[in-house]
Design a protein around this motif. Structure first.
Motif, short mmCIF file in Angstrom:
data_model
loop_
_atom_site.label_atom_id
_atom_site.label_comp_id
_atom_site.label_asym_id
_atom_site.label_seq_id
_atom_site.Cartn_x
_atom_site.Cartn_y
_atom_site.Cartn_z
N CYS A 82 -6.19 3.70 3.58
CA CYS A 82 -7.15 4.36 4.13
C CYS A 82 -7.15 5.36 2.92
O CYS A 82 -5.99 6.28 2.25
CB CYS A 82 -7.03 5.01 4.96
N ARG A 127 -8.78 7.62 9.73
CA ARG A 127 -8.17 7.49 11.14
C ARG A 127 -7.72 7.77 12.23
O ARG A 127 -7.04 6.79 12.50
CB ARG A 127 -6.54 8.29 10.43
N GLU A 183 -12.08 10.48 5.24
CA GLU A 183 -10.38 9.12 5.29
C GLU A 183 -10.04 9.93 7.51
O GLU A 183 -9.02 9.31 7.92
CB GLU A 183 -9.34 10.30 5.12
N ALA A 233 -11.31 1.40 3.66
CA ALA A 233 -10.26 1.39 4.41
C ALA A 233 -9.79 0.26 3.98
O ALA A 233 -10.59 -0.60 4.10
CB ALA A 233 -10.50 1.68 5.73
N LEU A 257 -3.97 -0.13 11.02
CA LEU A 257 -4.75 0.49 9.77
C LEU A 257 -4.24 0.07 8.88
O LEU A 257 -2.19 0.62 8.48
CB LEU A 257 -4.61 2.36 10.07
#
Length: 123
Positions: free
Chosen positions: A108, A94, A90, A113, A105
Motif C-alpha cells: 500500500c 488500510r 493510504e 495498493a 493487504l
C-alpha cells in the motif's frame, strides 16, 4: 489482462483438444463402436469448452464508471479513483481493508495498493 496470462490460461484447452484427437485416433484404430468413440471424444472437448468459458475476460465498469474490475479465470484487477488528499489515501485504504476479513493487504502506498482475497466459491 496480460497476453502472457491469456496464453497461460489456454494450455488446459489445448491439452484437452489434443487428448480428444488421440482418443479419436485410438478408438478408430482398435475399432471401437462409433457411439463409444463419440463419448470418448466429447468428454475432453466438453471440458475444453468449460475451461474456455471459465477463462474468458470479463469487465465490470461499476456504477457511473466509479471503478473497474477486469477478470480472466481466477485473476482479477481493479481500478478505483478516490477524490481525497494523497496523505489521507493510504490510511483510509488500510482502515477499509482491515474491516473486510477476506482481504489481506500485500502493499500500500499513495501510488496504489495490492490486496489478496481469500478463496471461496465466489472468487
Amino acid at each position: 489482462m496480460s497476453e502472457r496470462h491469456n496464453m497461460k490460461s489456454r494450455w488446459p484447452v489445448f491439452l484437452l483438444v489434443v487428448a480428444a484427437l488421440i482418443l479419436l485416433l485410438f478408438g478408430i484404430w482398435i475399432e471401437l463402436p462409433g457411439w463409444l468413440i463419440a463419448v470418448m471424444v466429447l468428454v475432453p472437448l466438453s471440458l475444453a469448452v468449460f475451461f474456455l468459458f471459465l477463462g474468458r475476460h470479463r469487465r465490470d465498469p461499476g456504477p457511473a464508471d466509479k471503478y473497474e474490475i477486469s477478470s480472466a479465470g481466477a485473476h482479477s484487477e481493479g481500478h478505483l479513483e478516490l477524490n481525497i488528499p494523497t496523505v489521507q489515501l493510504e490510511p483510509a485504504f488500510r482502515a477499509t481493508v482491515a474491516t473486510i476479513p477476506r482481504l489481506q493487504l500485500r502493499a500500500c502506498s499513495a501510488a496504489g495498493a495490492e490486496i489478496d482475497a481469500a478463496l471461496n466459491w465466489k472468487t
